[in-house]
Write an enzyme that holds these catalytic residues in place. Sequence first.
Site, short mmCIF file in Angstrom:
data_model
loop_
_atom_site.label_atom_id
_atom_site.label_comp_id
_atom_site.label_asym_id
_atom_site.label_seq_id
_atom_site.Cartn_x
_atom_site.Cartn_y
_atom_site.Cartn_z
N GLU A 1 0.92 -1.13 0.13
CA GLU A 1 -0.19 0.00 0.15
C GLU A 1 0.90 1.30 0.06
O GLU A 1 1.89 1.34 0.80
CB GLU A 1 -1.00 0.04 1.43
CG GLU A 1 -1.91 1.18 1.17
CD GLU A 1 -2.81 1.17 2.50
OE1 GLU A 1 -3.70 2.27 2.38
OE2 GLU A 1 -2.62 0.31 3.46
N CYS B 1 -5.11 -9.15 2.47
CA CYS B 1 -4.59 -8.12 3.19
C CYS B 1 -4.19 -8.62 4.95
O CYS B 1 -5.08 -8.81 5.61
CB CYS B 1 -5.01 -6.77 3.03
SG CYS B 1 -4.20 -5.49 3.89
N GLY C 1 3.54 -15.16 -3.65
CA GLY C 1 4.18 -15.08 -2.42
C GLY C 1 5.60 -15.47 -2.51
O GLY C 1 5.84 -16.70 -2.97
N GLY D 1 4.47 -9.50 -6.47
CA GLY D 1 4.34 -8.09 -5.52
C GLY D 1 5.39 -7.37 -5.21
O GLY D 1 6.04 -6.88 -6.10
#
Length: 337
Positions: A2, A100, A202, A225
């Site tokens: 974020e 999250c 992941g 990510g």
Amino acid sequence: MEGVIDAHTRALLTEHPGFDWTVTEFVRVVDVRLPPRVFYKHCPELIQAPDSAPGQPRVMTPHGIPVHLQLLGSDPEALAANARQAVSLGAISLDLNFGCPAKTVNRHDGGASLLRDPRRLERAVAAVHQAVDGAVPVTAKVRLGFSDRLRALDCALAAERGGAASLVVHARTRDEGYRPPAHWEWIGRIRHALRIPVIANGDIWTLEDYWKARTLSGCPDVMLGRGALADPFLAPRIRHWQRTNERLPATPWAVRADILATYAALQRSTLPERVVVSLLKQWLNQMRARDPEAAGRFQVLRRETRLDPFLAGLTAKSAPAESTSLKQRRPATTLAT
């Protein structure tokens, strides 16, 4: 993720071929239909969308990579109302965040907190699926559970029953956070039980991690990510290997520093310099665990609050190294939150 994966980051990371689609930071849904400005803030590509040929995605990065809008919430009616709002603004796909692990998000009944009750997760997905009535795909992201993996399969099946077109699985529970290892083999158990596509996520930091994640999970597709921030050329590295079976050389520090400088230039036109420095530190922090040069730069610059000295420190001739341990269908690679 974020605060970092915004439109500027998506544009920079998709400049070179590698990603097949990207996902926005989550739009937090509580109990009301949000105004258009909230969606435009998280997904400026909605208002920057160029005219496109029939059948081509309309919401995309400047380099033509589709951008999917992500919602986070737990109230089915509120999620449905905001899903309809998003579609009316031009969203081409809606992703629901049940992964999250942030304490604040979970304390307010969002993200991974729904993994404690698969029935609630199914109702949330079903509400959005019914609200858009087939106008756009609805996808979901989950973890292997909240405190344990006992409900991992139940949650995945709940998402499928609710109408998810595909499912991203982060290979850890909420309580495991981001601590290694990622349990990619558990994603394989889920993949065998579902009829919809399952995407592995992941701890994919390198080409070797990508191959291990695919091998252990059996998933042809992966989502990147933090690894995409640590090495902005990870997705192009994977794509190049897929096409040629050749390995690209490691990304030099000068190239990574140039990406950070370009990111700063894009951000400083609209954000205070102290905020830009904070964002740069967040990105550099992802780089440092697996790159000694980045680790040394972070050590020197971690207390710097002025933007120009920070940027100068990124390109200075040398920085002391911090002690750190370096830890068919064409497969798809995705950028996510």
